[in-house]
Design a protein around this motif. Structure first.
Motif, PDB file in Angstrom:
ATOM      1  N   THR A  86       0.811  -1.221   0.000  1.00 42.12           N
ATOM      2  CA  THR A  86       0.000   0.000   0.000  1.00 42.12           C
ATOM      3  C   THR A  86       0.844   1.271   0.000  1.00 42.12           C
ATOM      4  O   THR A  86       0.301   2.376  -0.074  1.00 42.12           O
ATOM      5  CB  THR A  86      -0.942   0.008   1.212  1.00 42.12           C
ATOM      6  N   ASP A  87       2.180   1.130   0.078  1.00 38.94           N
ATOM      7  CA  ASP A  87       3.053   2.309   0.025  1.00 38.94           C
ATOM      8  C   ASP A  87       3.337   2.763  -1.406  1.00 38.94           C
ATOM      9  O   ASP A  87       3.832   3.870  -1.618  1.00 38.94           O
ATOM     10  CB  ASP A  87       4.395   2.011   0.714  1.00 38.94           C
ATOM     11  N   ILE A  88       3.049   1.907  -2.378  1.00 40.68           N
ATOM     12  CA  ILE A  88       3.434   2.216  -3.759  1.00 40.68           C
ATOM     13  C   ILE A  88       2.682   3.416  -4.298  1.00 40.68           C
ATOM     14  O   ILE A  88       3.290   4.368  -4.824  1.00 40.68           O
ATOM     15  CB  ILE A  88       3.226   0.988  -4.666  1.00 40.68           C
ATOM     16  N   ALA A  89       1.360   3.408  -4.208  1.00 40.72           N
ATOM     17  CA  ALA A  89       0.571   4.504  -4.788  1.00 40.72           C
ATOM     18  C   ALA A  89       0.894   5.858  -4.149  1.00 40.72           C
ATOM     19  O   ALA A  89       1.048   6.856  -4.874  1.00 40.72           O
ATOM     20  CB  ALA A  89      -0.924   4.192  -4.680  1.00 40.72           C
ATOM     21  N   PRO A  90       1.007   5.958  -2.816  1.00 45.56           N
ATOM     22  CA  PRO A  90       1.420   7.243  -2.246  1.00 45.56           C
ATOM     23  C   PRO A  90       2.810   7.681  -2.693  1.00 45.56           C
ATOM     24  O   PRO A  90       3.069   8.882  -2.849  1.00 45.56           O
ATOM     25  CB  PRO A  90       1.386   6.989  -0.740  1.00 45.56           C
ATOM     26  N   THR A  91       3.712   6.721  -2.921  1.00 39.49           N
ATOM     27  CA  THR A  91       5.056   7.064  -3.392  1.00 39.49           C
ATOM     28  C   THR A  91       5.001   7.676  -4.788  1.00 39.49           C
ATOM     29  O   THR A  91       5.640   8.702  -5.057  1.00 39.49           O
ATOM     30  CB  THR A  91       5.960   5.817  -3.390  1.00 39.49           C
ATOM     31  N   ILE A  92       4.237   7.073  -5.683  1.00 42.45           N
ATOM     32  CA  ILE A  92       4.101   7.625  -7.036  1.00 42.45           C
ATOM     33  C   ILE A  92       3.397   8.974  -6.987  1.00 42.45           C
ATOM     34  O   ILE A  92       3.779   9.923  -7.701  1.00 42.45           O
ATOM     35  CB  ILE A  92       3.338   6.652  -7.953  1.00 42.45           C
ATOM     36  N   SER A  93       2.383   9.097  -6.148  1.00 40.28           N
ATOM     37  CA  SER A  93       1.679  10.377  -6.013  1.00 40.28           C
ATOM     38  C   SER A  93       2.619  11.469  -5.527  1.00 40.28           C
ATOM     39  O   SER A  93       2.582  12.604  -6.018  1.00 40.28           O
ATOM     40  CB  SER A  93       0.498  10.235  -5.049  1.00 40.28           C
ATOM     41  N   ALA A  94       3.469  11.140  -4.552  1.00 43.54           N
ATOM     42  CA  ALA A  94       4.432  12.117  -4.048  1.00 43.54           C
ATOM     43  C   ALA A  94       5.440  12.496  -5.128  1.00 43.54           C
ATOM     44  O   ALA A  94       5.823  13.662  -5.254  1.00 43.54           O
ATOM     45  CB  ALA A  94       5.146  11.558  -2.819  1.00 43.54           C
ATOM     46  N   LEU A  95       5.879  11.532  -5.912  1.00 44.67           N
ATOM     47  CA  LEU A  95       6.807  11.813  -7.003  1.00 44.67           C
ATOM     48  C   LEU A  95       6.198  12.775  -8.012  1.00 44.67           C
ATOM     49  O   LEU A  95       6.878  13.666  -8.537  1.00 44.67           O
ATOM     50  CB  LEU A  95       7.194  10.502  -7.698  1.00 44.67           C
ATOM     51  N   LEU A  96       4.893  12.617  -8.263  1.00 41.95           N
ATOM     52  CA  LEU A  96       4.201  13.465  -9.244  1.00 41.95           C
ATOM     53  C   LEU A  96       3.655  14.752  -8.632  1.00 41.95           C
ATOM     54  O   LEU A  96       3.127  15.599  -9.355  1.00 41.95           O
ATOM     55  CB  LEU A  96       3.054  12.682  -9.886  1.00 41.95           C
ATOM     56  N   GLY A 123      -8.452   6.802  -0.799  1.00 44.49           N
ATOM     57  CA  GLY A 123      -8.498   5.904   0.351  1.00 44.49           C
ATOM     58  C   GLY A 123      -7.143   5.406   0.794  1.00 44.49           C
ATOM     59  O   GLY A 123      -7.057   4.501   1.629  1.00 44.49           O
ATOM     60  N   ALA A 124      -6.070   5.989   0.264  1.00 44.48           N
ATOM     61  CA  ALA A 124      -4.720   5.469   0.519  1.00 44.48           C
ATOM     62  C   ALA A 124      -4.382   5.488   2.004  1.00 44.48           C
ATOM     63  O   ALA A 124      -4.614   6.482   2.691  1.00 44.48           O
ATOM     64  CB  ALA A 124      -3.692   6.273  -0.265  1.00 44.48           C
ATOM     65  N   ILE A 125      -3.818   4.390   2.488  1.00 43.22           N
ATOM     66  CA  ILE A 125      -3.382   4.307   3.886  1.00 43.22           C
ATOM     67  C   ILE A 125      -1.874   4.135   3.992  1.00 43.22           C
ATOM     68  O   ILE A 125      -1.320   4.177   5.083  1.00 43.22           O
ATOM     69  CB  ILE A 125      -4.076   3.140   4.615  1.00 43.22           C
ATOM     70  N   GLY A 126      -1.192   3.928   2.847  1.00 41.70           N
ATOM     71  CA  GLY A 126       0.251   3.736   2.856  1.00 41.70           C
ATOM     72  C   GLY A 126       1.001   5.042   2.996  1.00 41.70           C
ATOM     73  O   GLY A 126       0.413   6.137   3.004  1.00 41.70           O
ATOM     74  N   ASN A 127       2.315   4.947   3.077  1.00 43.47           N
ATOM     75  CA  ASN A 127       3.188   6.112   3.233  1.00 43.47           C
ATOM     76  C   ASN A 127       4.172   6.203   2.076  1.00 43.47           C
ATOM     77  O   ASN A 127       4.666   5.176   1.598  1.00 43.47           O
ATOM     78  CB  ASN A 127       3.962   6.025   4.541  1.00 43.47           C
TER      79      ASN A 127
END
Length: 557
Positions: A525-535, A542-546
């Motif tokens: 669940t950390d993958i999507a927040p990581t890509i979002s932060a990169l962009l 609903g993301a719960i990852g970091n």
């Protein structure tokens, strides 16, 4: 000169110029294209076990130039394809995104439904019911959705996979297109979609379907190298692998053209490494014709390689077939990266690679090595439990469904009969605990909350439990226990929260990504927040990852 005579005009032009420059700088900090690659059923140790045989341009290039998260895990149960793809791209778990399995029991309809089933849409490119699919059952946005919203729908999103769920769920709700391969039930061998995305196939897809590329893979599958060199696998001839109809043993070579009639036509391509080759062919065509990554507005391409899962289920992790499939997949990745270098530009795109779940060795193989394992007959269990409830409460068929290690009770019949739901749940749970090979049993509360102590396993079950969609009773097998079906007696299966199912690769590579590795635990669940932060865009809703800050390249001011 005229600007100097008109200070106001000069200032307006200067501000406009600075604004354009700021926008360009902002865009230049983002990759032109994000490619999310999911390798269906890839264990982490396939990176290390076969590493000496990989070339320099595929997996090794990602590890050499990018960042390797070596301790990456799924943080929920069940570890299945649908939930896996949804969780990777939404940054949350089935508890929130609602994709609790590949299929589940729909309490309103009173029958099992597929995770991407949508009877309101029409198939495009086929008459098959496999075209009646969309992301409608997924409750959250993906990072691709958020990128579309951020760019005012200018950034494209396209999802590609042999499997419909592997194409649809990653691309999200706002995708320009999702394409999957019509191979099941003697399918057409076309790349298809549904009316959720478009009214008709683009000309380039029609041309690809008519080109004969898919048919060209009806050829002989032999090992890429001398079979005697496949020392990272067991013997080719053994009793732990599925035998294709028309063959006497599960051994090389496989003449796919000769075998296709008895093995589902185009389905046998999906069950060979050539399904991955076909996926790469189509993905490269999409990059080219859809001009993905051609400007500074970030596009998203999701690619799920499904044949690894098909081969894994048939032959298992210790097979020569799996090893050969990964050696060939490594070449497909190199071909894809070379195309991205040429069409998007080196240093202008970013790729991450992970898997939707891993897999153990089949129980019969483990038992032969004296490792505890077994098969459990769920069909017989359900009948025995219904007979038990009939004898005790004089009501038949109180258990409506068993799926994903969950039991669904007939609430309406229980209520109309004046029975106590919680008492029946506890009766069934206590009975389940008497079965060999079942390790733990949990019941849900009156309003279908997950009940259980706060332990590692319980946390994974809680993360996979959706209050409205999940069942009344959850049971957990002992390690290396599969549901007993004809197809589970060979090859492999997956579903649990144990390391053999949860530990999968996570590689980042390309623009904005540092070079290095970590043994720090990361969650899927950390993958999507990581890509979002990169962009620099909003996280999926609903993301719960970091975000994994350590994968980012440190820029010098």
């Amino acid at each position: 000169m005229k600007y100097m005579k008109n200070p106001i005009l000069f200032l307006l032009c200067l501000c406009s110029f600075l604004s354009i420059q700021a926008q360009n700088n902002n865009h230049n900090n983002r990759p032109k294209l994000v490619v999310g690659i999911v390798i269906d059923q890839m264990r982490y140790d396939y990176l290390t076990r076969f590493t000496e045989r990989y070339g320099e341009g595929g997996f090794k290039r990602m590890m050499r130039e990018g960042f390797n998260c070596q301790n990456n895990h799924f943080n929920y149960i069940p570890t299945k394809t649908g939930p896996g793809h949804a969780s990777i791209f939404t940054g949350t778990t089935p508890k929130y995104h609602g994709i609790i399995g590949n299929d589940w029991f729909d309490k309103k309809r009173g029958k099992n439904v597929n995770c991407v089933q949508d009877d309101t849409v029409t198939p495009i490119g086929t008459d098959s019911k496999d075209g009646k699919k969309s992301p409608i059952r997924m409750l959250n946005t993906t990072f691709a959705d958020e990128n579309r919203l951020f760019t005012q729908m200018k950034g494209k999103t396209i999802g590609i996979s042999l499997k419909h769920r592997g194409a649809i769920l990653p691309a999200g709700h706002t995708a320009n297109a999702a394409y999957w391969f019509d191979y099941d039930h003697d399918g057409t061998g076309n790349w298809i979609t549904s009316s959720f995305y478009m009214d008709g196939l683009p000309q380039w897809v029609k041309d690809f379907n008519e080109s004969g590329v898919a048919e060209s893979y009806f050829k002989t599958w032999n090992t890429l190298y001398d079979i005697q060199t496949y020392v990272e696998s067991g013997p080719d001839l053994n009793t732990f692998e599925r035998i294709f109809k028309g063959k006497e043993t599960a051994t090389f070579p496989y003449d796919l053209k000769a075998l296709k009639e008895d093995n589902g036509g185009f389905k046998i391509i999906a069950e060979s490494p050539f399904g991955n080759s076909l996926t790469t062919d189509f993905a490269i065509k999409a990059i080219d014709t859809e001009a993905l990554g051609a400007d500074f507005v970030t596009d998203v391409l999701t690619i799920s390689y499904s044949s690894t899962d098909k081969v894994g289920h048939d032959f298992g992790p210790n097979s020569v077939e799996v090893e050969d499939t990964y050696l060939r997949l490594d070449l497909e990745l190199e071909r894809l990266f070379t195309a991205l270098d040429e069409k998007v530009g080196k240093g202008e795109y970013m790729v991450f690679l992970t898997s939707d779940h891993a897999a153990p060795n089949v129980p019969s193989y483990l038992a032969s090595k004296r490792i505890p394992a077994g098969l459990f007959d769920e069909k017989a269990m359900r009948k025995e439990l219904n007979d038990f409830l009939l004898q005790k409460y004089n009501q038949s068929n109180l258990i409506l469904s068993r799926v994903n290690n969950q039991l669904f009770l007939d609430h309406q019949k229980i209520q109309e009969s004046g029975l106590n739901l919680e008492t029946i749940k506890n009766d069934v749970a206590n009975k389940l605990l008497t079965y060999e090979l079942i390790d733990k049993v949990f019941v849900t509360s009156a309003i279908n909350h997950f009940e259980g102590p706060n332990g590692y396993l319980e946390t994974l079950l809680r993360n996979g439990h959706n209050q409205k969609r999940s069942g009344d009773i959850l049971f957990v097998y002992e390690p290396a226990v599969f549901k007993d079906t004809p197809w589970n007696r060979t090859g492999t299966d997956h579903h649990s929260g144990l390391n053999y199912d949860t530990h999968v690769p996570l590689l980042f590579f390309g623009k904005g990504i540092a070079n290095g590795s970590t043994l720090q635990r990361t969650n899927i669940t950390d993958i999507a927040p990581t890509i979002s932060a990169l962009l620099n865009i909003s996280f999926p809703n609903g993301a719960i990852g970091n975000p994994l800050e350590f994968v980012f390249e440190v820029t010098q001011d």
